[in-house]
Structures are given as structure tokens and as C-alpha cells.
Design a protein around this motif. Sequence first.
Motif, PDB file in Angstrom:
ATOM      1  N   PRO A  78       0.837  -1.325   0.106  1.00 54.42           N
ATOM      2  CA  PRO A  78       0.081   0.005  -0.364  1.00 54.42           C
ATOM      3  C   PRO A  78       0.784   1.330   0.152  1.00 54.42           C
ATOM      4  O   PRO A  78       0.314   2.183  -0.079  1.00 54.42           O
ATOM      5  N   VAL A  79       2.069   1.214   0.380  1.00 56.80           N
ATOM      6  CA  VAL A  79       2.931   2.392   0.340  1.00 56.80           C
ATOM      7  C   VAL A  79       3.921   2.243  -0.661  1.00 56.80           C
ATOM      8  O   VAL A  79       4.671   1.179  -0.656  1.00 56.80           O
ATOM      9  N   GLY A  80       4.512   3.301  -1.398  1.00 60.19           N
ATOM     10  CA  GLY A  80       5.657   3.046  -2.346  1.00 60.19           C
ATOM     11  C   GLY A  80       6.738   3.931  -2.084  1.00 60.19           C
ATOM     12  O   GLY A  80       6.580   4.476  -0.779  1.00 60.19           O
ATOM     13  N   THR A  81       7.688   4.020  -2.906  1.00 64.41           N
ATOM     14  CA  THR A  81       8.908   4.820  -2.498  1.00 64.41           C
ATOM     15  C   THR A  81       9.128   5.666  -3.681  1.00 64.41           C
ATOM     16  O   THR A  81       9.115   5.125  -4.787  1.00 64.41           O
ATOM     17  N   LYS A  82       9.158   6.871  -3.458  1.00 69.76           N
ATOM     18  CA  LYS A  82       9.368   7.956  -4.339  1.00 69.76           C
ATOM     19  C   LYS A  82      10.745   8.646  -4.291  1.00 69.76           C
ATOM     20  O   LYS A  82      11.205   8.551  -3.121  1.00 69.76           O
ATOM     21  N   ILE A  83      11.288   8.558  -5.461  1.00 77.41           N
ATOM     22  CA  ILE A  83      12.722   9.112  -5.765  1.00 77.41           C
ATOM     23  C   ILE A  83      12.513  10.625  -6.343  1.00 77.41           C
ATOM     24  O   ILE A  83      11.683  10.880  -7.211  1.00 77.41           O
ATOM     25  N   SER A  98       9.970  13.726  -9.509  1.00 80.77           N
ATOM     26  CA  SER A  98       9.930  12.601  -8.653  1.00 80.77           C
ATOM     27  C   SER A  98       9.158  11.489  -9.464  1.00 80.77           C
ATOM     28  O   SER A  98       8.611  11.746 -10.432  1.00 80.77           O
ATOM     29  N   ILE A  99       9.344  10.258  -9.151  1.00 82.16           N
ATOM     30  CA  ILE A  99       8.807   9.174  -9.659  1.00 82.16           C
ATOM     31  C   ILE A  99       8.721   8.113  -8.621  1.00 82.16           C
ATOM     32  O   ILE A  99       9.616   7.903  -7.997  1.00 82.16           O
ATOM     33  N   PHE A 100       7.780   7.166  -8.496  1.00 83.65           N
ATOM     34  CA  PHE A 100       7.756   5.959  -7.743  1.00 83.65           C
ATOM     35  C   PHE A 100       8.579   5.080  -8.289  1.00 83.65           C
ATOM     36  O   PHE A 100       8.778   4.767  -9.578  1.00 83.65           O
ATOM     37  N   LEU A 101       9.262   4.136  -7.726  1.00 83.01           N
ATOM     38  CA  LEU A 101      10.142   3.314  -7.950  1.00 83.01           C
ATOM     39  C   LEU A 101       9.580   1.975  -8.635  1.00 83.01           C
ATOM     40  O   LEU A 101      10.296   1.189  -9.362  1.00 83.01           O
ATOM     41  N   ASN A 102       8.199   1.902  -8.641  1.00 81.18           N
ATOM     42  CA  ASN A 102       7.557   0.767  -9.295  1.00 81.18           C
ATOM     43  C   ASN A 102       7.002   1.102 -10.474  1.00 81.18           C
ATOM     44  O   ASN A 102       6.282   0.735 -11.127  1.00 81.18           O
ATOM     45  N   ASP A 103       7.383   2.450 -10.832  1.00 80.09           N
ATOM     46  CA  ASP A 103       6.539   3.206 -12.116  1.00 80.09           C
ATOM     47  C   ASP A 103       7.375   2.264 -13.034  1.00 80.09           C
ATOM     48  O   ASP A 103       8.550   1.864 -13.468  1.00 80.09           O
ATOM     49  N   ARG A 104       6.616   2.114 -14.225  1.00 79.90           N
ATOM     50  CA  ARG A 104       7.009   1.305 -15.548  1.00 79.90           C
ATOM     51  C   ARG A 104       7.842   2.132 -16.284  1.00 79.90           C
ATOM     52  O   ARG A 104       8.737   1.568 -17.138  1.00 79.90           O
ATOM     53  N   ASN A 105       7.911   3.422 -16.054  1.00 79.19           N
ATOM     54  CA  ASN A 105       8.726   4.264 -16.788  1.00 79.19           C
ATOM     55  C   ASN A 105      10.111   4.639 -15.965  1.00 79.19           C
ATOM     56  O   ASN A 105      11.037   5.534 -16.383  1.00 79.19           O
ATOM     57  N   LEU A 106      10.367   3.936 -15.041  1.00 79.72           N
ATOM     58  CA  LEU A 106      11.571   4.369 -14.150  1.00 79.72           C
ATOM     59  C   LEU A 106      12.648   4.259 -14.831  1.00 79.72           C
ATOM     60  O   LEU A 106      13.575   5.275 -14.655  1.00 79.72           O
ATOM     61  N   ARG A 107      12.996   3.071 -15.549  1.00 75.73           N
ATOM     62  CA  ARG A 107      14.362   3.045 -16.101  1.00 75.73           C
ATOM     63  C   ARG A 107      14.628   4.249 -17.030  1.00 75.73           C
ATOM     64  O   ARG A 107      15.792   4.611 -16.942  1.00 75.73           O
ATOM     65  N   VAL A 108      13.500   4.588 -17.756  1.00 80.03           N
ATOM     66  CA  VAL A 108      13.843   5.745 -18.565  1.00 80.03           C
ATOM     67  C   VAL A 108      14.255   6.860 -18.091  1.00 80.03           C
ATOM     68  O   VAL A 108      15.035   7.792 -18.306  1.00 80.03           O
TER      69      VAL A 108
END
Length: 380
Positions: A78-83, A98-108
Motif C-alpha cells: 500500500p505504500v511506495g517509495t518515491k525518488i 519525482s517518480i515512484f520506484l515501481n513506475d513502469r517508466n522508472l528506467r527511462v
Amino acid sequence: MGHTRKRVSIERLAVEQLSRMLQAGSSRVFNCAALHRNVLAEGGAPGQFLFKTRDLNNAIFMKETYPDDDMRESATKPVGTKIFFSYSEKAQLDGGRSIFLNDRNLRVALQFQAGMSDSPESEEAAADMKILDILDALPSVDPFLFRERMEAEGYDPHPGYFEITPAEFGRVRDHVMKQFQPIVETAFEGVTDANRAIYLKTLVNKLWDGNDTDALKPVIQAMRIQDSDAADTFYSWKGVIYYEHLFARRQELWKDYANWLNTETRSLDSMPPSAQATLNDQIAQWRKLYQKRWKAVHLMLAEYRNSYETLFRDHKSAEPFIEFLQKAGKRFYQIGDSMSRIDHSIELWRTYVGNSSMRFLRFEQLNSLSRVSTRILNGS
């Protein structure tokens, strides 16, 4: 127009919340940027940096609730990690991305914001992504939990990235391993070798590491744990023991905060009755959420303690403890999230009241604190 003003107000509130979070220090924030500056000041070399991708060391990591239903439904927790990447060299929160670490676009995003290699064969990028996975899997970024998990995965960055002294880490480790001892003694009660004490100590160490399923087979079988779940189960149990340790140490501070909420939340200045009524409702919700979080932590830890003592102190049924182990991963996350929210709200409160014995606040301060604290404790 009114909608725009409301959005701007919420955004400013979020910036204020995060700024005070950094000011106070919080188990919901890993301020890698500040710690990295300290590491550099202490003479840390590139081989000791937390991340191989240089600009990742200048980021801030924050535990946050997902902002919309789609993200919550797709997430495993229920809680994510944002960078957060700041536009400022000092990692200030008044501007950045910022972006959440589970975002599908994280690597980009990491390629664009931090210069991470886009090669699927990059060992440095793979190592950094593994550390991001570790941060994302933790319910809170307490230094003990983060350092222990990093060691378990074979990482050894500069100690300046973990705000815990070797002596304190050792004390907590000893506390955890003391609770591991009985389960090893129970599972290996048939050991009669002259070196039994050394043998059992070795097994306790293996239980701490949690990876040698062959050596720990009697424990795994006795507790009816699936081999594939053993490492995660033992790690989650370790985390619950750690939070139980923190819970005992936090009680005086938590009680002081509760006392302030019940007796000192009257504003120093007067205001219109309607504003006072709104503030009173907000404070009542604040108290209710705090009590709910505290009670939830207490009940989950009591459930663990009762199951542990039933088996290892009273030598009765193992079923309650086996049941605890089966849901240890869920409990670890629930306890950690609630405790970090409580600690965060208290740390935020202390930035408002300081160390003064006079702890009443003016209306604007109290109103701002109550709104932000309610959001923290509510998980929104």
C-alpha cells in the motif's frame, strides 16, 4: 479558479510537509543527498559510494502512499517509495522531479535524470536497480533495516550512508539473535555433540542470514515454512523483532505526544467561531488517527509476543507462532508503516514546538500542523 487555488494550496502543503520531514529526520525519508555530502566530506571514495550511477547519490527517497487508485491496485504494497531529484544542488524541495520506484517508466526516468546506463548488460545499472529494489521493499527506511538488508545482499558502501553507530547496530543485532535462539534449540534439541553451544550459535547466525535453507531444514520443517518462503519469512520476523525493540524505546515520547494532543491543542490567539469549529474537528480527527495507529501497532506486537511466549516460554502449542510466521511478511510491513507514520508525525510536531515548555501554538501554526499530521497518519 477556486479549483486552481485549492490545487496550489495542496501542492504548497506537500512541499511544507516534505521540507519539515527533511528538517526533522524521519524513518520515512532516506536523504541520500545529504548523507552523500557527509561521505564526501569524510573522504569517501567512488568505490564506497552507495550508487554506481553518480547522480543517484544526490537523490532523496521518500515512503509515500500511492496517489491514485490505479497505482494502488497495481502495487503489491500500500505504500511506495518515491525518488526525488532536486533542481537545486543542495537538494531543496522547492523544485524538482519525482517518480515512484515501481513506475513502469522508472528506467527511462533514471537514464534522463541520473544518467544511468541504458544498456541491459550494464553491471553498474543492475547493481543500482537492486539497491532501489531493497529500498522499495522496506516498510520504512530505518538505518538498521536498510544496513542489515544491504549486508545480506552483499553490499558494503561507506558507513556514512547509515545513521547508526556500529555499537548500536551490534546491540540491536544481539537483541534479535537472542530471540532466534529458542527456535534453534527447539528444532535441534537432539544435538548432543560436545560442541553443541558452538553448533547452535552457528545455526543462529545462519538464521540471521536466512539463506542457508539446507542447514535450517529442521527449523523450516518444524514451523511448516515453504522452502521458497524461508528467507523472506525469517527476514520479516527479524523486522518484527526490531520494531518491537523500537516500540519499547518510543513509549515515553509517544505518550508525551498523546498528552500534548489531549491537553495543549488550544490556539494562543482567538479566531471566528466557524474557524475554531473547523480546527476542533480537524484536531479530533488527528487524535483519532493517532490512537488508531498506536493501537494497531500494540495489538500486532502483542499478538507476536503472546505466540512467541506460548511456545518458547510456556512450552505449549506451536500453532499461534506458526500462524504468526505465515503472515510475518504482512505484519512486518503493517507495523513498520504505522510506526514510521507515528514517528514522522511526532518529528514534525517537534519542529513546531521545539524544546520549549510552553507548547501552545498560534492558530495558523496549529491549523497547518493538524492538516499535515492528519495526512501523514491517514496515509493520504
